[in-house]
Design an enzyme around this catalytic site. Structure first.
Site, short mmCIF file in Angstrom:
data_model
loop_
_atom_site.label_atom_id
_atom_site.label_comp_id
_atom_site.label_asym_id
_atom_site.label_seq_id
_atom_site.Cartn_x
_atom_site.Cartn_y
_atom_site.Cartn_z
N ARG A 54 0.81 -1.22 0.00
CA ARG A 54 0.00 0.00 0.00
C ARG A 54 0.85 1.27 0.00
O ARG A 54 0.42 2.31 -0.49
CB ARG A 54 -0.95 0.00 1.21
CG ARG A 54 -2.09 1.00 1.06
CD ARG A 54 -3.11 0.87 2.17
NE ARG A 54 -2.52 1.13 3.46
CZ ARG A 54 -2.68 0.37 4.55
NH1 ARG A 54 -3.46 -0.69 4.51
NH2 ARG A 54 -2.09 0.68 5.68
N TYR A 107 -11.57 23.28 -12.29
CA TYR A 107 -12.09 22.02 -12.86
C TYR A 107 -13.41 21.64 -12.15
O TYR A 107 -13.46 21.63 -10.90
CB TYR A 107 -11.00 20.96 -12.63
CG TYR A 107 -11.31 19.57 -13.08
CD1 TYR A 107 -11.59 19.28 -14.42
CD2 TYR A 107 -11.28 18.51 -12.18
CE1 TYR A 107 -11.85 17.97 -14.83
CE2 TYR A 107 -11.52 17.20 -12.58
CZ TYR A 107 -11.81 16.95 -13.91
OH TYR A 107 -12.06 15.67 -14.30
N ASP A 179 -3.34 23.11 -9.24
CA ASP A 179 -3.52 22.06 -10.26
C ASP A 179 -2.77 22.53 -11.51
O ASP A 179 -3.16 23.50 -12.15
CB ASP A 179 -5.03 21.91 -10.53
CG ASP A 179 -5.35 20.83 -11.56
OD1 ASP A 179 -4.50 20.53 -12.42
OD2 ASP A 179 -6.49 20.31 -11.51
N LYS A 204 -3.53 12.61 -17.84
CA LYS A 204 -3.40 13.41 -19.05
C LYS A 204 -2.01 13.21 -19.66
O LYS A 204 -1.72 12.15 -20.15
CB LYS A 204 -3.70 14.87 -18.73
CG LYS A 204 -5.01 15.07 -17.92
CD LYS A 204 -6.24 14.91 -18.78
CE LYS A 204 -7.56 14.81 -18.01
NZ LYS A 204 -7.87 15.86 -17.06
C1 LIG Z 1 -8.90 15.73 -15.92
C2 LIG Z 1 -8.53 16.74 -14.91
C3 LIG Z 1 -8.47 16.40 -13.56
C4 LIG Z 1 -8.89 15.07 -13.04
O1 LIG Z 1 -8.08 14.02 -13.44
P1 LIG Z 1 -8.64 12.52 -13.39
O2 LIG Z 1 -7.41 11.70 -13.52
O3 LIG Z 1 -9.60 12.42 -14.55
O4 LIG Z 1 -9.33 12.34 -12.09
C5 LIG Z 1 -8.03 17.36 -12.68
N1 LIG Z 1 -7.71 18.59 -13.08
C6 LIG Z 1 -7.77 18.95 -14.37
C7 LIG Z 1 -7.40 20.35 -14.75
C8 LIG Z 1 -8.19 18.05 -15.32
O5 LIG Z 1 -8.31 18.43 -16.59
#
Ligand SMILES: *Cc1c(COP(=O)(O)O)cnc(C)c1O
Length: 387
Positions: A54, A107, A179, A204
């Site tokens: 974990r 987001y 973020d 991403k």
């Molecule tokens: C897609 C996205 C997320 C979330 O990511 P996941 O892996 O889909 O949970 C967070 N912040 C931004 C800016 C995003 O585009």
């Protein structure tokens, strides 16, 4: 060391793995020790030694080391999704009675987490306009503990003055969480810009191939244990197979991002002149209101942009999108392939007056040939009937 060299040499150590170029995929739950003493010793190095699945195995450790190095932070932790990275970070630095500031262009699911979970737990949330800059100080109150940033923001791709916001927050001892998914570690250095806790939806561009869900959180030394202990308490962990794919994706982050940037800029410029398009929301374009901030703080831009079409009915927007052959209709972005979605920022904004007259469409410019993408967009834009 330059970032392209880090991408090739970081997060692996052939000397440690019998000469193998890549770290192995270490699947395990239990780790067996040869004595009570060595078992007890493993507990002391809480998050860097192999002790239980974990807490991660070598595959996760190598991924985390590379991301921390790319970000210029102290240490990183991998979690099951980008949203998990966001919710865990916000939980780690807030408790009942605290106040946090969140950009209006955040987001959507981050906003849902704030409204549905944090507020229920007694955390007060204030949304601020993403162009607030130094004006953020007027929103600080005695209980403000976190300023959250997302630059550029979701759907409208609007830049924030992160260094100015961070400086104001630090003057008050407030933690800055951001973020940075859009800019990636390739184009933006969070810790040089005043961020304390940097989040990526690794799903991403870090993974880059649309085949793994993951999130990464990197902190400076001061905020590491509070963050890492919270992750441990939630029990978040990511399989070695997924960590391996993320590490593999990172090897080509540089070459991929350079191509996404070149193609998106090229297509963005072309779209900005197209008669069916009112404007292109992409800070790398000189016409974008965030261009100066982008030029100051970032060294490039990814493949994600939005366009505002000239006013036209929904049936026309749908026809445009349905006519695209190389752009898939679907959530997410950051993979090698092009994607498209109609987007509705007005559903998620509470303090920013939106002045768009036409519908917004978000495009992810993938690694296909840019001329092929343009030809595809051109034939699809012809399907639009205004009125
Ligand atoms: C897609 C996205 C997320 C979330 O990511 P996941 O892996 O889909 O949970 C967070 N912040 C931004 C800016 C995003 O585009």
């Amino acid at each position: 060391m330059n970032i392209d060299t880090m991408l090739a040499h970081g997060g692996r150590d052939p000397g440690k793995y019998h000469g193998m170029v890549n770290p192995p995929v270490c699947r395990t739950s239990t780790v067996i020790f040869d004595s009570v003493a060595s078992y007890e010793a493993s507990r002391k190095e809480k998050f860097s030694s192999l002790r239980y699945g974990r807490h991660g195995t070598f595959t996760a450790f190598e991924l985390q080391d590379l991301v921390a190095q790319l970000e210029g932070g102290y240490r990183s932790v991998v979690v099951p999704s980008g949203l998990a990275a966001i919710s865990a970070s916000l939980s780690a630095f807030t408790s009942t009675g605290d106040h946090i500031l969140v950009p209006d262009s955040v987001y959507g699911p981050t906003r849902d987490f704030c409204d549905n979970v944090l507020k229920k737990n007694g955390v007060e949330v204030t949304y601020y306009r993403s162009d607030i800059g130094a004006g953020i100080t007027e929103l600080f109150c005695r209980d403000t503990k976190v300023v959250y940033c997302e630059s550029p923001g979701s759907l409208t791709i609007d830049m924030q003055d992160v260094p100015v916001i961070a400086r104001a927050a630090h003057n008050r001892g407030i933690v800055v969480i951001a973020d940075n998914t859009w800019a990636t570690p390739y184009f933006f250095k969070p810790f040089e810009n005043g961020i304390d806790v940097s989040i990526h939806a690794a799903t991403k561009y870090i993974v880059g191939h649309s085949d793994v869900m993951a999130g990464m959180i990197t902190t400076d030394t001061e905020h590491w244990l509070q963050l890492r202990n919270t992750i441990a308490s939630y029990g978040y962990c990511v399989s070695a197979d997924d960590c391996y794919l993320a590490l593999r994706g990172l090897r080509t982050l540089g070459v991929r991002l350079k191509q996404h940037f070149t193609s998106a800029l090229d297509i963005g410029r072309w779209l900005a002149r197209h008669p069916e398009v009112s404007r292109v929301l992409y800070p790398a374009l000189e016409s974008d209101p965030g261009h100066e901030l982008w030029k100051r703080d970032m060294t490039g831009a990814c493949g994600l942009l939005s366009i505002e079409l000239k006013p036209c009915p929904k049936t026309s927007v749908d026809r445009f999108i349905n006519s695209l052959r190389l752009f898939g209709i679907g959530s997410s972005w950051g993979g090698y392939e092009s994607l498209v979605l109609p987007v509705h920022p007005e559903k998620y904004r509470t303090v920013t007056p939106l002045e768009y007259e036409g519908p917004l469409v978000r495009l992810h410019i993938g690694l296909e040939d840019a001329d092929d993408l343009r030809t595809d967009l051109e034939q699809a834009l012809e399907m639009i009937e205004r009125k």
